[in-house]
Every structure is written in C-alpha cells, then in structure tokens.
Design a protein around this motif. Structure first.
Motif, PDB file in Angstrom:
ATOM      1  N   GLY A 160       1.154  34.396   0.766  1.00  0.00           N
ATOM      2  CA  GLY A 160       2.382  33.822   1.283  1.00  0.00           C
ATOM      3  C   GLY A 160       2.256  33.389   2.730  1.00  0.00           C
ATOM      4  O   GLY A 160       1.178  33.440   3.328  1.00  0.00           O
ATOM      5  N   LYS A 161       3.370  32.944   3.313  1.00  0.00           N
ATOM      6  CA  LYS A 161       3.406  32.629   4.732  1.00  0.00           C
ATOM      7  C   LYS A 161       3.000  33.880   5.508  1.00  0.00           C
ATOM      8  O   LYS A 161       3.342  34.983   5.083  1.00  0.00           O
ATOM      9  N   PRO A 162       2.247  33.771   6.596  1.00  0.00           N
ATOM     10  CA  PRO A 162       1.953  32.593   7.419  1.00  0.00           C
ATOM     11  C   PRO A 162       0.746  31.777   6.972  1.00  0.00           C
ATOM     12  O   PRO A 162       0.331  30.877   7.699  1.00  0.00           O
ATOM     13  N   ASN A 163       0.159  32.098   5.826  1.00  0.00           N
ATOM     14  CA  ASN A 163      -0.923  31.267   5.314  1.00  0.00           C
ATOM     15  C   ASN A 163      -0.356  29.892   4.924  1.00  0.00           C
ATOM     16  O   ASN A 163       0.824  29.767   4.605  1.00  0.00           O
ATOM     17  N   PRO A 164      -1.208  28.876   4.898  1.00  0.00           N
ATOM     18  CA  PRO A 164      -0.720  27.534   4.567  1.00  0.00           C
ATOM     19  C   PRO A 164      -0.411  27.339   3.093  1.00  0.00           C
ATOM     20  O   PRO A 164       0.232  26.353   2.723  1.00  0.00           O
ATOM     21  N   ASP A 165      -0.831  28.278   2.253  1.00  0.00           N
ATOM     22  CA  ASP A 165      -0.751  28.109   0.800  1.00  0.00           C
ATOM     23  C   ASP A 165       0.621  27.676   0.272  1.00  0.00           C
ATOM     24  O   ASP A 165       0.700  26.775  -0.575  1.00  0.00           O
ATOM     25  N   TYR A 167       3.032  25.930   1.662  1.00  0.00           N
ATOM     26  CA  TYR A 167       3.332  24.531   1.961  1.00  0.00           C
ATOM     27  C   TYR A 167       2.328  23.582   1.315  1.00  0.00           C
ATOM     28  O   TYR A 167       2.683  22.457   0.953  1.00  0.00           O
ATOM     29  N   LEU A 168       1.107  24.039   1.129  1.00  0.00           N
ATOM     30  CA  LEU A 168       0.152  23.221   0.364  1.00  0.00           C
ATOM     31  C   LEU A 168       0.612  23.099  -1.080  1.00  0.00           C
ATOM     32  O   LEU A 168       0.493  22.032  -1.692  1.00  0.00           O
ATOM     33  N   ALA A 169       1.166  24.199  -1.620  1.00  0.00           N
ATOM     34  CA  ALA A 169       1.724  24.140  -2.977  1.00  0.00           C
ATOM     35  C   ALA A 169       2.940  23.217  -3.014  1.00  0.00           C
ATOM     36  O   ALA A 169       3.161  22.489  -3.989  1.00  0.00           O
ATOM     37  N   GLY A 170       3.728  23.244  -1.946  1.00  0.00           N
ATOM     38  CA  GLY A 170       4.880  22.361  -1.859  1.00  0.00           C
ATOM     39  C   GLY A 170       4.479  20.900  -1.842  1.00  0.00           C
ATOM     40  O   GLY A 170       5.125  20.054  -2.471  1.00  0.00           O
ATOM     41  N   ARG A 193       4.212  28.934  11.491  1.00  0.00           N
ATOM     42  CA  ARG A 193       2.751  29.063  11.482  1.00  0.00           C
ATOM     43  C   ARG A 193       2.159  28.539  10.181  1.00  0.00           C
ATOM     44  O   ARG A 193       1.107  27.897  10.166  1.00  0.00           O
ATOM     45  N   ALA A 194       2.855  28.780   9.077  1.00  0.00           N
ATOM     46  CA  ALA A 194       2.383  28.292   7.775  1.00  0.00           C
ATOM     47  C   ALA A 194       2.414  26.774   7.710  1.00  0.00           C
ATOM     48  O   ALA A 194       1.480  26.138   7.213  1.00  0.00           O
ATOM     49  N   GLY A 195       3.507  26.172   8.193  1.00  0.00           N
ATOM     50  CA  GLY A 195       3.601  24.713   8.192  1.00  0.00           C
ATOM     51  C   GLY A 195       2.533  24.079   9.046  1.00  0.00           C
ATOM     52  O   GLY A 195       1.904  23.081   8.654  1.00  0.00           O
ATOM     53  N   VAL A 196       2.311  24.652  10.222  1.00  0.00           N
ATOM     54  CA  VAL A 196       1.288  24.133  11.135  1.00  0.00           C
ATOM     55  C   VAL A 196      -0.103  24.319  10.534  1.00  0.00           C
ATOM     56  O   VAL A 196      -0.961  23.426  10.637  1.00  0.00           O
ATOM     57  N   ALA A 197      -0.340  25.459   9.892  1.00  0.00           N
ATOM     58  CA  ALA A 197      -1.644  25.706   9.268  1.00  0.00           C
ATOM     59  C   ALA A 197      -1.927  24.711   8.151  1.00  0.00           C
ATOM     60  O   ALA A 197      -3.091  24.391   7.873  1.00  0.00           O
ATOM     61  N   ALA A 198      -0.852  24.201   7.522  1.00  0.00           N
ATOM     62  CA  ALA A 198      -1.006  23.186   6.475  1.00  0.00           C
ATOM     63  C   ALA A 198      -1.120  21.781   7.076  1.00  0.00           C
ATOM     64  O   ALA A 198      -1.195  20.807   6.323  1.00  0.00           O
ATOM     65  N   LYS A 199      -1.090  21.691   8.404  1.00  0.00           N
ATOM     66  CA  LYS A 199      -1.221  20.428   9.145  1.00  0.00           C
ATOM     67  C   LYS A 199      -0.053  19.478   8.893  1.00  0.00           C
ATOM     68  O   LYS A 199      -0.192  18.258   8.956  1.00  0.00           O
ATOM     69  N   GLU A 218       4.105  29.214  18.030  1.00  0.00           N
ATOM     70  CA  GLU A 218       3.456  29.098  16.715  1.00  0.00           C
ATOM     71  C   GLU A 218       3.072  27.654  16.414  1.00  0.00           C
ATOM     72  O   GLU A 218       2.450  27.386  15.386  1.00  0.00           O
ATOM     73  N   GLY A 219       3.465  26.728  17.290  1.00  0.00           N
ATOM     74  CA  GLY A 219       3.015  25.354  17.144  1.00  0.00           C
ATOM     75  C   GLY A 219       4.048  24.372  16.642  1.00  0.00           C
ATOM     76  O   GLY A 219       3.694  23.245  16.248  1.00  0.00           O
TER      77      GLY A 219
END
Length: 245
Positions: A160-165, A167-170, A193-199, A218-219
């Motif tokens: 789950g968040k804060p990993n990008p997974d 939002y990548l799934a989204g 942080r998750a959204g930013v990690a997904a770029k 968090e960016g």
C-alpha cells in the motif's frame, strides 16, 4: 504555476503533462471522514493493548490498515504478526468506524468533479480502504462521475501507500495510462509520497491538522488549503498545463 509544471516535467524528463484522469484519495479528500477514523483507530487498538493517538491516525493515513497495525504492534509490543491477525484487528477498527456518524462529502468535491468531467478527464479513486460499504457509498455519492472499475482499493495491491503501487494500479485501471497522463489529489503525507513515487503530478489538499510542511516535504507539486480552493483554481491549472504543450 507554469514554473511548477515545468519543474515536474524536467524532474522526470517528460515532454508534457497530458492529463487524461484525476486520481483522488478517499478519506480526507472526498469525505471529511478522518476525525471518525481517528476515534475508531484509538478505540479499537486500545482493545488490543495498542496506544494509537489521533496524530498517529493522521500520520499513517492512506496506508493499508493491516500494514499500519503490523507496524504499531511491532513498535509497541515487539511482535511480528501475520496479515491474518492484523486483519482480525482491522475488522474491529472497521466495526468501530461504522458506529460513528456518516462522514459528509467534502465541500467543493462535487463541483470539482463536474469541472474535471467537463474538461473530458476521467475520475478515479485510489484508497487504502477495502470496506465494501465505503466503496458502495462512493458509487452512490459520485454516480455521475465514477465507475467501479476505476476504484483502486487495498485489495488491488500487496504493497500500500507510501509505495507507488496503488497509484500505478490506478493508472492501469484508468486505461494503462502513463504517469504524465494523470493528476493525483491527496491530503496525507503517505499518500503524497505514493503519488510522487509513481511520478504523477501530485496536488496536496491540507484538510487535516498536520502542518503544510508535512505535505510539501513529501514532494507535493501544488498545495491548497482545502477542496473549495482547489476547485476555484482548477480551470487555471488545466489551462496552464495545456499552454505548455
């Protein structure tokens, strides 16, 4: 605002920001539900000998509930618990949450969704929750803007968040979009942080008690004080994006 968009593009080497979808977090973004969640977390975890404060609830918002529980148990009791035990504890948190009054739709959200739809963009939801009643409420409250196949829950990802997974799934659910083809709307540090990690270009809306700095560090690309403020600025942001294309 153009400078902020340009900085985002340069950071990732993208030629343009070409949004086709807006991916919303749920709690604290679509619903003013975090006060209820904070109480439910405190009451439920106390039954398992875990002290969880309102600040802990806000700081861990957006993560999968079972991940938050495993972290808290490890920190306070020194135990590693499996996902099944964490799920049983999370079930109690869910029970406590549904004893609370129904949280209202966040002011400004429906107006914002109408603007987004009028611009021809798709709307998705990416939440750390997996509770079926909450998903059904989303479909009832936002039926003119949201389809179930565009909702990403805790059960769609292993991390789950804060990993990008999430939002990548989204992005995948939105039609296998690229990172530069979406905008994330978040209110929590882990979610940002998750959204930013997904770029993905990430807009933070500070609807809770945490300081603005907790989202900025968090960016977050943009920060608004509340959803009505973001609603008022949507058309400006949308036109700024397309002026740079």
């Amino acid at each position: 605002m153009k400078e902020i968009i340009q900085q985002y593009l340069e950071k990732y080497g993208f030629e343009a920001l070409c949004p086709k979808a807006v991916l919303f977090d749920m709690d604290g973004v679509l619903y003013d539900s975090m006060p209820n969640h904070a109480v439910a977390w405190q009451r439920s975890m106390a039954t398992f000998g875990i002290e969880m404060t309102a600040s802990d609830a806000y700081a861990t918002e957006g993560a999968r509930g079972v991940d938050t529980i495993r972290m808290m148990v490890k920190k306070q009791q020194g135990r590693d618990i499996d996902e099944q035990e964490a799920q049983r504890m999370y079930d109690e948190k869910t029970r406590q949450f549904h004893l609370m009054p129904e949280a209202p739709i966040m002011p400004g959200v429906l107006e914002l969704m109408k603007q987004i739809k009028d611009c021809g963009l798709q709307i998705g939801v990416v939440t750390g929750s997996g509770q079926r009643p909450l998903i059904q409420r989303l479909l009832n409250d936002f039926k003119n803007y949201l389809a179930e196949e565009h909702i990403t829950t805790a059960y769609d990802v292993k991390r789950g968040k804060p990993n990008p997974d999430p939002y990548l799934a989204g992005l995948k659910k939105a039609g296998n979009l690229k990172s530069y083809e979406a905008i994330v709307v978040e209110n929590a540090p882990l979610g940002v942080r998750a959204g930013v990690a997904a770029k993905i270009f990430t807009v933070a809306v500070n609807t809770g008690p945490l300081p603005d700095e907790s989202l900025i560090k968090e960016g977050a690309n943009l920060l608004f004080a509340d959803m009505p403020s973001f609603n008022l600025q949507w058309n400006h942001l949308f036109h700024q994006i397309y002026d740079l294309r």
